[in-house]
Design a protein around this motif. Structure first.
Motif, PDB file in Angstrom:
ATOM      1  N   ASP A 150     -49.549 -25.840 -10.551  1.00 42.04           N
ATOM      2  CA  ASP A 150     -48.157 -25.433 -10.366  1.00 42.04           C
ATOM      3  C   ASP A 150     -47.285 -25.784 -11.576  1.00 42.04           C
ATOM      4  O   ASP A 150     -46.483 -24.969 -12.036  1.00 42.04           O
ATOM      5  N   TYR A 151     -47.432 -27.017 -12.064  1.00 41.38           N
ATOM      6  CA  TYR A 151     -46.598 -27.499 -13.169  1.00 41.38           C
ATOM      7  C   TYR A 151     -47.507 -28.156 -14.207  1.00 41.38           C
ATOM      8  O   TYR A 151     -48.081 -29.217 -13.947  1.00 41.38           O
ATOM      9  N   TYR A 152     -47.664 -27.495 -15.363  1.00 46.21           N
ATOM     10  CA  TYR A 152     -48.576 -27.992 -16.397  1.00 46.21           C
ATOM     11  C   TYR A 152     -47.771 -28.430 -17.611  1.00 46.21           C
ATOM     12  O   TYR A 152     -46.923 -27.684 -18.114  1.00 46.21           O
ATOM     13  N   ILE A 155     -51.582 -20.935 -14.259  1.00 50.75           N
ATOM     14  CA  ILE A 155     -50.507 -21.923 -14.427  1.00 50.75           C
ATOM     15  C   ILE A 155     -49.225 -21.248 -13.967  1.00 50.75           C
ATOM     16  O   ILE A 155     -48.971 -20.091 -14.318  1.00 50.75           O
ATOM     17  N   LYS A 156     -48.442 -21.960 -13.191  1.00 51.43           N
ATOM     18  CA  LYS A 156     -47.190 -21.376 -12.692  1.00 51.43           C
ATOM     19  C   LYS A 156     -45.988 -21.716 -13.585  1.00 51.43           C
ATOM     20  O   LYS A 156     -45.077 -20.918 -13.746  1.00 51.43           O
ATOM     21  N   ASN A 157     -45.987 -22.920 -14.153  1.00 53.17           N
ATOM     22  CA  ASN A 157     -44.853 -23.379 -14.966  1.00 53.17           C
ATOM     23  C   ASN A 157     -45.360 -24.197 -16.149  1.00 53.17           C
ATOM     24  O   ASN A 157     -46.267 -25.023 -15.994  1.00 53.17           O
ATOM     25  N   ILE A 158     -44.767 -24.001 -17.316  1.00 53.50           N
ATOM     26  CA  ILE A 158     -45.157 -24.699 -18.540  1.00 53.50           C
ATOM     27  C   ILE A 158     -44.053 -25.680 -18.931  1.00 53.50           C
ATOM     28  O   ILE A 158     -42.888 -25.298 -19.051  1.00 53.50           O
ATOM     29  N   GLY A 159     -44.419 -26.938 -19.139  1.00 49.33           N
ATOM     30  CA  GLY A 159     -43.434 -27.945 -19.501  1.00 49.33           C
ATOM     31  C   GLY A 159     -43.989 -28.993 -20.442  1.00 49.33           C
ATOM     32  O   GLY A 159     -45.074 -28.837 -21.006  1.00 49.33           O
ATOM     33  N   PHE A 160     -43.245 -30.068 -20.614  1.00 51.24           N
ATOM     34  CA  PHE A 160     -43.695 -31.167 -21.466  1.00 51.24           C
ATOM     35  C   PHE A 160     -43.102 -32.470 -20.962  1.00 51.24           C
ATOM     36  O   PHE A 160     -42.029 -32.489 -20.351  1.00 51.24           O
ATOM     37  N   ASP A 217     -40.255 -24.043 -18.832  1.00 53.99           N
ATOM     38  CA  ASP A 217     -40.005 -23.893 -17.395  1.00 53.99           C
ATOM     39  C   ASP A 217     -39.501 -25.195 -16.781  1.00 53.99           C
ATOM     40  O   ASP A 217     -38.874 -25.181 -15.724  1.00 53.99           O
ATOM     41  N   PHE A 218     -39.790 -26.321 -17.434  1.00 47.75           N
ATOM     42  CA  PHE A 218     -39.324 -27.635 -16.965  1.00 47.75           C
ATOM     43  C   PHE A 218     -39.652 -28.670 -18.021  1.00 47.75           C
ATOM     44  O   PHE A 218     -40.405 -28.408 -18.968  1.00 47.75           O
ATOM     45  N   CYS A 219     -39.076 -29.855 -17.888  1.00 49.68           N
ATOM     46  CA  CYS A 219     -39.414 -30.958 -18.780  1.00 49.68           C
ATOM     47  C   CYS A 219     -39.410 -32.258 -17.980  1.00 49.68           C
ATOM     48  O   CYS A 219     -38.858 -32.328 -16.876  1.00 49.68           O
ATOM     49  N   GLN A 220     -40.030 -33.272 -18.540  1.00 53.18           N
ATOM     50  CA  GLN A 220     -40.133 -34.571 -17.865  1.00 53.18           C
ATOM     51  C   GLN A 220     -39.715 -35.671 -18.838  1.00 53.18           C
ATOM     52  O   GLN A 220     -40.260 -35.762 -19.941  1.00 53.18           O
ATOM     53  N   ILE A 221     -38.733 -36.484 -18.434  1.00 53.61           N
ATOM     54  CA  ILE A 221     -38.211 -37.522 -19.319  1.00 53.61           C
ATOM     55  C   ILE A 221     -38.165 -38.867 -18.622  1.00 53.61           C
ATOM     56  O   ILE A 221     -38.100 -38.944 -17.396  1.00 53.61           O
ATOM     57  N   GLN A 222     -38.202 -39.934 -19.410  1.00 52.82           N
ATOM     58  CA  GLN A 222     -37.963 -41.273 -18.889  1.00 52.82           C
ATOM     59  C   GLN A 222     -36.455 -41.468 -18.783  1.00 52.82           C
ATOM     60  O   GLN A 222     -35.732 -41.286 -19.762  1.00 52.82           O
TER      61      GLN A 222
END
Length: 396
Positions: free
Chosen positions: A111-113, A145-150, A169-174
């Motif tokens: 879903d979220y890669y 893959i449904k969504n591409i992020g980092f 499509d999205f991102c991930q942060i501290q």
């Protein structure tokens, strides 16, 4: 369980995501029955976002999650996992890793890669040049893959460059009340949201250090407002109070943590803090600043450094070691500023040109403080270990 809408695709995501890097263990291995029971229990109570990675739990996290989601649970959740760029020297490496991940997770789609732990823009540029992004786009077109992020661990400037370099499509942060001005920073969070990019937050408790390692004066400040509310609840609600945040990940190791976090996630709405509660955090931050070695706010005005030093990153790890007594601060420093970054960004790179000091609004003697960082964080084993790490990972 409260949910927030992914503004890009309409997914209803639970505001609490299950981070799969801190499962309960027995000896050196995952306590499989307990971990599976915790995962399934959390699903029954509304958690629908699970974040794992190729390396978590020595490569066993994805397999455990795949087993836990068998028997009808897979269709009820979103799986996020990650491709480690430092292992991708050619496109074929990435394809093999991805095939292994699908097998471990017992699924035919992700879903979220994410590109895992980007630390600087050159690392992302290398993925583009290798054809990784084009390949991921092909996987997305076919539905694998449904969504591409980092996910990101680096400087504010690098985050801003990366988040604007691709239609993510999205991102991930501290992000937490200690890191409001570190790494991506609050302005980075707001930038991503302004671009319509959903934000997943990791390390809301700084790996538990905002629960177990807080100075006594901070604990007293929290208790002065509410004797019953735990440091974990304060910290999680602080992140959820931001409307730009879609999901907050928590690496839960016990049944009690799952239960408590789900309880908090049942009412922690955005913009719900009162003025009095926000003032509590003002007082907490004031206490933290009193105990901080270097009064760096992470504003980034000192950047870019001509020698490549990630100045705010150096000060962040240095301060964490003393403020929270973190034994992992050295590892974080070595990992994000030396061993895994495309270009070394540690304090030793400083050429003492002084350009940074003329731009610092806090008037920090940066050259002097970087020497202190180097002395404290880069002992005699630092360079050999970083060198070995870069050699193993084949990072020039």
């Amino acid at each position: 369980m409260l949910t927030r809408v992914n503004q890009k695709n309409g997914d209803q995501l639970s505001i609490l995501g299950f981070g799969c890097m801190r499962f309960p263990v027995k000896g050196s291995n995952i306590d499989v029955p307990r971990a599976i029971a915790m995962i399934r229990d959390s699903i029954e109570k509304g958690v629908n976002y699970f974040d794992t990675a190729y390396f978590y739990h020595n490569g066993k996290s994805e397999s455990l999650l795949g087993e836990a989601l068998s028997g009808g649970y897979r269709e009820r959740v979103k799986i996020a996992t990650k491709l480690p760029p430092f292992l991708v020297k050619k496109l074929e490496n990435g394809k093999k890793i991805f095939a292994t991940q699908l097998e471990k997770l017992q699924t035919n789609y992700i879903d979220y890669y994410l590109l895992h732990m980007l630390t600087d823009k050159p690392m992302f540029d290398r993925m583009v040049n290798l054809g990784v992004m084009e390949w991921l786009e092909d996987l997305k077109k076919e539905g694998t893959i449904k969504n591409i992020g980092f996910s990101f661990h680096g400087s504010k400037a690098d985050f801003e460059a990366i988040v604007q370099a691709y239609p993510w499509d999205f991102c991930q942060i501290q992000y937490n009340y200690m890191d409001e001005n570190n790494q991506a920073t609050k302005s980075g969070l707001q930038l991503a949201a302004s671009l319509g990019i959903p934000v997943i937050v990791m390390e809301p408790l700084r790996g538990g250090r905002l629960v177990n390692s807080l100075p006594e004066k901070v604990l007293k400040t929290f208790k002065s407002y509410d004797k019953e509310r735990s440091p974990a609840e304060w910290a999680l609600r602080w992140v959820w109070n931001h409307p730009e945040v879609n999901v907050v990940l928590s690496g839960m190791s016990t049944e009690e943590q799952v239960e408590d976090n789900i309880r908090i996630a049942s009412y922690a709405k955005a913009d719900s803090f009162t003025e009095e509660e926000l003032f509590v955090f003002d007082k907490v931050k004031s206490v933290m600043q009193e105990l901080t070695k270097v009064p760096c706010t992470g504003c980034g005005y000192c950047m870019p450094c001509p020698a490549g030093v990630n100045i705010p990153g150096c000060f962040s790890s240095y301060n964490e070691k003393f403020l929270l007594g973190s034994k992992l601060a050295w590892w974080k420093y070595m990992q994000t500023l030396g061993a895994m970054s495309e270009k070394p960004a540690n304090a030793s790179q400083c050429m003492e040109c002084g350009k940074c000091e003329s731009h610092c609004p806090q008037h920090i003697p940066i050259r002097k403080e970087l020497k202190a960082v180097r002395k404290e964080m880069e002992g005699i084993f630092y360079k050999p270990i970083v060198g070995i790490g870069r050699k193993i990972l084949k990072i020039k």
